[in-house]
Design a protein around this motif. Structure first.
Motif, PDB file in Angstrom:
ATOM      1  N   ASP A  67      -6.557   1.899 -31.233  1.00  0.00           N
ATOM      2  CA  ASP A  67      -5.981   2.822 -32.214  1.00  0.00           C
ATOM      3  C   ASP A  67      -4.849   2.145 -32.982  1.00  0.00           C
ATOM      4  O   ASP A  67      -3.911   1.615 -32.397  1.00  0.00           O
ATOM      5  CB  ASP A  67      -5.451   4.064 -31.479  1.00  0.00           C
ATOM      6  CG  ASP A  67      -5.031   5.172 -32.429  1.00  0.00           C
ATOM      7  OD1 ASP A  67      -4.683   4.890 -33.596  1.00  0.00           O
ATOM      8  OD2 ASP A  67      -5.039   6.337 -31.995  1.00  0.00           O
ATOM      9  N   ARG A  68      -4.951   2.178 -34.289  1.00  0.00           N
ATOM     10  CA  ARG A  68      -3.936   1.563 -35.163  1.00  0.00           C
ATOM     11  C   ARG A  68      -2.535   2.047 -34.839  1.00  0.00           C
ATOM     12  O   ARG A  68      -1.573   1.263 -34.845  1.00  0.00           O
ATOM     13  CB  ARG A  68      -4.267   1.889 -36.628  1.00  0.00           C
ATOM     14  CG  ARG A  68      -3.167   1.542 -37.634  1.00  0.00           C
ATOM     15  CD  ARG A  68      -3.151   0.058 -37.849  1.00  0.00           C
ATOM     16  NE  ARG A  68      -2.193  -0.330 -38.868  1.00  0.00           N
ATOM     17  CZ  ARG A  68      -1.035  -0.901 -38.624  1.00  0.00           C
ATOM     18  NH1 ARG A  68      -0.654  -1.135 -37.381  1.00  0.00           N
ATOM     19  NH2 ARG A  68      -0.225  -1.269 -39.613  1.00  0.00           N
ATOM     20  N   ASP A  86     -14.253   4.986 -38.989  1.00  0.00           N
ATOM     21  CA  ASP A  86     -12.838   4.737 -38.716  1.00  0.00           C
ATOM     22  C   ASP A  86     -12.363   3.484 -39.441  1.00  0.00           C
ATOM     23  O   ASP A  86     -11.247   3.434 -39.979  1.00  0.00           O
ATOM     24  CB  ASP A  86     -12.601   4.569 -37.211  1.00  0.00           C
ATOM     25  CG  ASP A  86     -12.857   5.840 -36.430  1.00  0.00           C
ATOM     26  OD1 ASP A  86     -12.842   6.938 -37.030  1.00  0.00           O
ATOM     27  OD2 ASP A  86     -13.078   5.762 -35.208  1.00  0.00           O
ATOM     28  N   LEU A  90      -9.468   3.470 -42.315  1.00  0.00           N
ATOM     29  CA  LEU A  90      -8.239   2.693 -42.145  1.00  0.00           C
ATOM     30  C   LEU A  90      -8.056   1.704 -43.289  1.00  0.00           C
ATOM     31  O   LEU A  90      -6.955   1.559 -43.833  1.00  0.00           O
ATOM     32  CB  LEU A  90      -8.266   1.952 -40.807  1.00  0.00           C
ATOM     33  CG  LEU A  90      -7.037   1.083 -40.503  1.00  0.00           C
ATOM     34  CD1 LEU A  90      -5.777   1.941 -40.454  1.00  0.00           C
ATOM     35  CD2 LEU A  90      -7.220   0.325 -39.195  1.00  0.00           C
ATOM     36  N   LYS A  93      -6.778   3.390 -46.367  1.00  0.00           N
ATOM     37  CA  LYS A  93      -5.366   3.772 -46.278  1.00  0.00           C
ATOM     38  C   LYS A  93      -4.432   2.569 -46.353  1.00  0.00           C
ATOM     39  O   LYS A  93      -3.353   2.651 -46.938  1.00  0.00           O
ATOM     40  CB  LYS A  93      -5.114   4.528 -44.968  1.00  0.00           C
ATOM     41  CG  LYS A  93      -5.754   5.892 -44.881  1.00  0.00           C
ATOM     42  CD  LYS A  93      -5.499   6.509 -43.516  1.00  0.00           C
ATOM     43  CE  LYS A  93      -6.197   7.846 -43.361  1.00  0.00           C
ATOM     44  NZ  LYS A  93      -6.028   8.405 -41.985  1.00  0.00           N
TER      45      LYS A  93
END
Length: 202
Positions: A67-68, A86, A90, A93
Motif C-alpha cells: 500500500d502506497r 490500483d 495511483l 494521482k
C-alpha cells in the motif's frame, strides 16, 4: 537491462536478503523488485529497502504489492496483474511515481502502457523455475520499450533471448543460482553489446 525479483524463501534473514540483492546489483542488474510473500514484516521489508537504497542510490528499487500510504518514502511500485486498477489509479494521482505491472498477454500490455505504466513484465515466457506447479499458458516474447520478459529464464535461455534482440529480462531463480554473480555479469555484458548494435527484432 536485467531486473531482479526477490525470493526471500532463499534468503530468510535480513542480512542475507540484503547481501543477495547487493550482489546482483553489483554484478549488473539495473533494477530490483522487493517481493515479500509473507517472509518478513513490513518493518523488516522497509529496513531491507532502505539498506539497499543507501548502498545503491543509482538503482531503481521497487516495492511489490505494498500500500502506497504505508511507504511514503518509496517512489517505485510493482503491482501484480490482479491489481492493475490500483496501479492505474495511483499513477494517475502521482505521475512522478514509477509504476511497474505484471501482465500475461499482448492485450494486457497494450492496455497497461496506454494507462501510463512505466514498466511491464510479460510472463511466463518459459515454464517458471520458481513455480514448477504453474499451469499458465506460455506467451511469446514481445518487443516493446520498457517491457521485461519474465518466467523460466536461466543463463542459457537468457542468452538465446538476448541474441534475438530481447534485452529487457527479469527473473527470480536466475539471481539465486550457485553461479548467479557470474551469470548476471555475463548476461548484462551481452545486453550492453546487443544494445550497442541498435538491434530491433521487428
Amino acid at each position: 537491462m536485467l531486473w531482479m525479483i526477490t525470493d526471500f524463501q532463499r534468503t530468510p534473514e535480513i542480512s542475507s536478503a540484503c547481501r543477495s540483492i547487493s550482489l546482483a546489483l553489483r554484478a549488473g542488474a539495473e533494477k530490483v523488485t522487493i517481493r515479500n510473500k509473507g517472509i518478513f514484516s513490513l518493518k523488516e521489508i522497509l529496513k531491507i529497502f532502505e539498506s539497499v537504497k543507501l548502498e545503491h542510490p543509482e538503482k531503481e528499487i521497487f516495492l511489490h504489492d505494498i500500500d502506497r500510504a504505508l511507504v511514503p518514502g518509496c517512489k517505485c511500485f510493482h503491482f501484480p496483474s490482479n491489481k492493475s486498477k490500483d496501479a492505474f489509479s495511483l499513477k494517475k494521482k502521482e505521475q512522478d511515481l514509477k509504476a511497474a505491472l505484471s501482465a500475461h498477454s499482448v492485450k494486457e500490455c497494450e492496455q497497461a502502457f496506454a494507462m501510463g505504466m512505466d514498466y511491464l513484465f510479460l510472463s511466463p515466457i518459459f515454464k517458471p523455475l520458481s513455480k514448477p506447479e504453474d499451469k499458465r499458458k506460455l506467451v511469446e516474447p514481445l518487443y516493446l520499450k520498457n517491457l521485461y520478459l519474465l518466467g523460466g529464464i536461466d543463463r542459457m535461455r537468457g542468452r538465446l533471448l538476448i541474441e534475438k534482440g530481447f534485452t529487457n529480462i527479469a527473473g527470480i531463480s536466475l539471481f539465486y543460482g550457485n553461479n548467479a554473480e557470474k551469470d548476471i555479469y555475463e548476461l548484462s555484458s551481452l545486453i550492453k553489446e546487443k544494445e550497442n548494435e541498435s538491434f530491433d527484432p521487428n
